[in-house]
Design an enzyme around this catalytic site. Structure first.
Site, mmCIF file in Angstrom:
data_model
loop_
_atom_site.group_PDB
_atom_site.id
_atom_site.type_symbol
_atom_site.label_atom_id
_atom_site.label_comp_id
_atom_site.label_asym_id
_atom_site.label_seq_id
_atom_site.Cartn_x
_atom_site.Cartn_y
_atom_site.Cartn_z
ATOM 1 N N LYS A 269 0.975 -1.337 -0.094
ATOM 2 C CA LYS A 269 0.111 -0.035 0.016
ATOM 3 C C LYS A 269 0.984 1.206 -0.110
ATOM 4 O O LYS A 269 1.805 1.232 0.859
ATOM 5 C CB LYS A 269 -0.815 -0.221 1.257
ATOM 6 C CG LYS A 269 -1.594 1.242 1.296
ATOM 7 C CD LYS A 269 -3.147 1.249 1.993
ATOM 8 C CE LYS A 269 -2.911 1.059 3.517
ATOM 9 N NZ LYS A 269 -4.148 1.204 4.225
HETATM 10 C C1 5RP Z 1 -3.853 3.038 8.788
HETATM 11 C C2 5RP Z 1 -4.055 2.617 7.498
HETATM 12 C C3 5RP Z 1 -5.236 2.912 7.205
HETATM 13 O O1 5RP Z 1 -5.871 1.508 6.529
HETATM 14 C C4 5RP Z 1 -4.919 3.320 5.530
HETATM 15 O O2 5RP Z 1 -4.413 4.681 5.937
HETATM 16 C C5 5RP Z 1 -6.160 3.778 4.680
HETATM 17 O O3 5RP Z 1 -7.175 4.394 4.997
HETATM 18 P P1 5RP Z 1 -7.244 6.039 4.575
HETATM 19 O O4 5RP Z 1 -7.975 5.859 3.061
HETATM 20 O O5 5RP Z 1 -8.080 6.600 5.523
HETATM 21 O O6 5RP Z 1 -5.954 6.646 4.600
HETATM 22 O O7 5RP Z 1 -3.369 1.637 7.335
HETATM 23 O O8 5RP Z 1 -2.679 3.030 9.363
#
Ligand code: 5RP
Length: 295
Positions: free
Chosen positions: A203
């Protein structure tokens, strides 16, 4: 009863038809074992190659943030429209009924809070518990360049090794320390390090300049986090650009559950991710659904 007396010889061996031996559809995952590939196939849609992950794990360091006060009320209505749910084991056991069969990506790090240094995390779930919860993948943050970079990298290595033992993929989340520049150089570095260590997908955040280089330089799929709440058109545009530039989906939280109409928004995001809907058309879809829902 088995045919013991009158055993029929096989007749149709398809002589002349070579066996079907297709490559696996997910980038960088061709050499993985069946169980690992099967779990990844639950996460990524085999027709589009993409995924809409609904992230609502924020409470593990942010507490009951806006939109997540009541998971049973705020999140459960979004579940039918998500491909994957990303959450902590506490919320999974306490708020998500076990009859829900959406794949779960389990947050397996913790030990920090918004009041302290974010990168100071530890592995917070034993692999046995992840198996017990029948999860599709496990996940933790890597904080490249942050105070506890080394510790966070060790966490992801531990998850990858224990997950590999049981055929459970690991999602590495690039956590960005407050002092880090959010640019292609940083995300190129962070995503590549995580992939080299063996994370099965990563991610990242979308960036306007050079995102294509980040996805191209990462040998496994990248999904984008949504980040802070944006106007709906901006969030849909970000998702569109990310997919157009090589991301294989979103792992989105606040831009869905903090939207004026979360149920409409998750469907509009889905249209962008799986059908390549242009942002303005996706916004129209959002507005129409929002009006129909009376939000
Ligand atoms: C928190 C995360 C969240 O899952 C990630 O940030 C995704 O959420 P958003 O779209 O609200 O940023 O990894 O640590």
């Amino acid at each position: 009863m088995a045919d013991l007396d009158d055993i029929k010889d096989g007749k149709d061996f398809g002589i002349g038809n070579p066996p079907v031996n297709e490559g696996f559809f997910i980038k960088g995952s061709n050499a993985l074992d069946w169980g690992m590939q099967n779990r990844l196939s639950r996460i990524f849609n085999s027709e589009t190659g993409n995924t809409v992950m609904l992230a609502f794990d924020h409470g593990y360091f942010m507490g009951a943030t806006t939109g997540l006060e009541r998971i049973d009320l705020g999140i459960m209505k979004l579940v039918p429209f998500a491909d994957v749910l990303m959450c902590t084991r506490g919320v999974l056991r306490s708020c998500i009924p076990s009859k829900v069969i959406k794949p779960i990506v389990l947050r397996c790090s913790g030990g920090n809070s918004i009041l302290t240094e974010l990168s100071n995390e530890t592995v917070a779930v034993d692999i046995e518990d992840a198996i017990r919860l029948n999860v599709a993948a496990i996940t933790a943050q890597v904080y490249i360049g942050a105070k506890h970079e080394h510790k966070s990298i060790c966490n992801i290595i531990k998850l990858i090794d224990t997950g590999n033992r049981y055929g459970i993929p690991t999602l590495a989340v690039t956590g960005v320390g407050k002092e880090m520049a959010r640019d292609a150089r940083y995300f190129g570095l962070a995503t590549r390090i995580a992939a080299e260590l063996g994370a099965h997908y990563i991610k990242s955040y979308f960036i306007e300049e050079g995102f294509e280089k980040v996805t191209a330089g990462c040998p496994v799929p990248i999904v984008i986090a949504g980040g802070k709440k944006l106007p709906e058109l901006d969030a849909l545009t970000m998702a569109y650009k990310a997919i157009d530039q090589g991301a294989r989906g979103v792992d989105m939280g606040r831009n869905i559950f903090q939207s004026d109409s979360p149920v409409a928004m998750i469907q509009a995001v889905g249209a962008v991710v799986h059908k390549g809907e242009k942002p303005k058309k996706a916004l129209q879809m959002y507005e129409t659904l929002k009006a129909e829902l009376g939000d």
